[in-house]
Design an enzyme around this catalytic site. Structure first.
Site, short mmCIF file in Angstrom:
data_model
loop_
_atom_site.label_atom_id
_atom_site.label_comp_id
_atom_site.label_asym_id
_atom_site.label_seq_id
_atom_site.Cartn_x
_atom_site.Cartn_y
_atom_site.Cartn_z
CE LYS A 107 -4.45 -1.36 2.47
NZ LYS A 107 -4.94 -1.49 3.63
CE1 TYR B 9 -9.85 -2.56 -0.19
CE2 TYR B 9 -9.25 -1.14 -1.82
CZ TYR B 9 -8.87 -1.64 -1.15
OH TYR B 9 -7.53 -1.95 -0.63
CG PHE C 178 -14.99 3.14 6.46
CD1 PHE C 178 -14.57 2.25 5.51
CD2 PHE C 178 -15.85 2.69 7.33
CE1 PHE C 178 -14.28 1.17 5.12
CE2 PHE C 178 -16.46 1.55 7.52
CZ PHE C 178 -15.48 0.29 6.58
NE ARG D 268 -6.84 -12.45 5.74
CZ ARG D 268 -6.64 -11.12 5.78
NH1 ARG D 268 -6.58 -10.43 4.98
NH2 ARG D 268 -7.52 -11.18 6.44
CB THR E 123 -7.71 -5.01 9.59
OG1 THR E 123 -7.58 -7.18 8.61
CG2 THR E 123 -7.30 -4.09 9.15
NE ARG F 18 -2.31 -5.72 7.69
CZ ARG F 18 -2.97 -6.36 6.83
NH1 ARG F 18 -3.69 -7.45 8.10
NH2 ARG F 18 -3.56 -5.90 5.61
CG ASN G 280 -3.51 -2.15 6.67
OD1 ASN G 280 -3.75 -2.05 5.61
ND2 ASN G 280 -4.92 -2.88 6.90
CG HIS H 174 -5.31 -6.06 0.13
ND1 HIS H 174 -6.78 -6.37 0.72
CD2 HIS H 174 -5.39 -6.97 -0.89
CE1 HIS H 174 -7.92 -7.35 -0.22
NE2 HIS H 174 -7.05 -7.62 -1.49
CD GLU I 40 -8.55 -9.64 -3.47
OE1 GLU I 40 -7.57 -10.10 -2.70
OE2 GLU I 40 -9.87 -9.73 -2.65
#
Length: 154
Positions: free
Chosen positions: A9, A49, A57, A85, A91, A102, A112, A115, A126
């Protein structure tokens, strides 16, 4: 072998952590099947998303995710979705365990660093959203015999 999507990110890009994040996945033994830097369009963000489009948000997410390009990666390995993960951590970075990406580098729920696809089905969708078939590669890593037992390699 399973494939999953990882996005490095804008916060990781801006903080100079892209290489560090990528290194964590490589050191674990995940194979890079595809990698590219991409600027996320509004259309791509809405699609990616889509489960959050109606949330208050959502505009904050799109603003954040379009601050810089991201690095999109298709990673491959046994149980790649779950492995990635776990490497990422939960998250909310403030609650992520030390030793996770993270947990070691994040302080935010949104900023964070990465993704990671949350299921095998989402991983497939994805990866297809971010990569064409021509951008994904099949090859055997040189150390494959040291990553998996012979009965685990498929």
């Amino acid at each position: 072998m399973e494939r999953t999507l990882i996005l490095i990110k804008p916060d990781a890009i801006s903080r100079g952590l892209a290489g560090t994040v990528l290194k964590r996945f490589e050191q674990k033994g995940l194979k890079i099947a595809g990698i590219k830097m991409i600027a996320l369009t509004d259309a791509l963000l809405k699609e990616h998303y889509s489960h959050l489009v109606d949330k208050p948000f959502f505009p904050t997410i799109t603003e954040f995710m379009s601050r810089t390009p991201v690095i999109a990666m298709c990673l491959e390995g046994l149980e790649a979705v779950d492995v990635c993960r776990k490497l990422c951590g939960v998250t909310n970075s403030r609650n992520a365990d030390p030793g996770t990406i993270r947990g070691d580098f994040g302080m935010s729920m949104q900023a964070n660093l990465v993704h990671a696809s949350d299921s095998v089905e989402n991983g497939k969708a994805e990866v297809a959203r971010f990569f064409s078939a021509e951008e994904l590669f099949e090859y055997d890593p040189a150390l494959l015999n040291y990553l998996y037992a012979s009965d685990e390699r498929k």
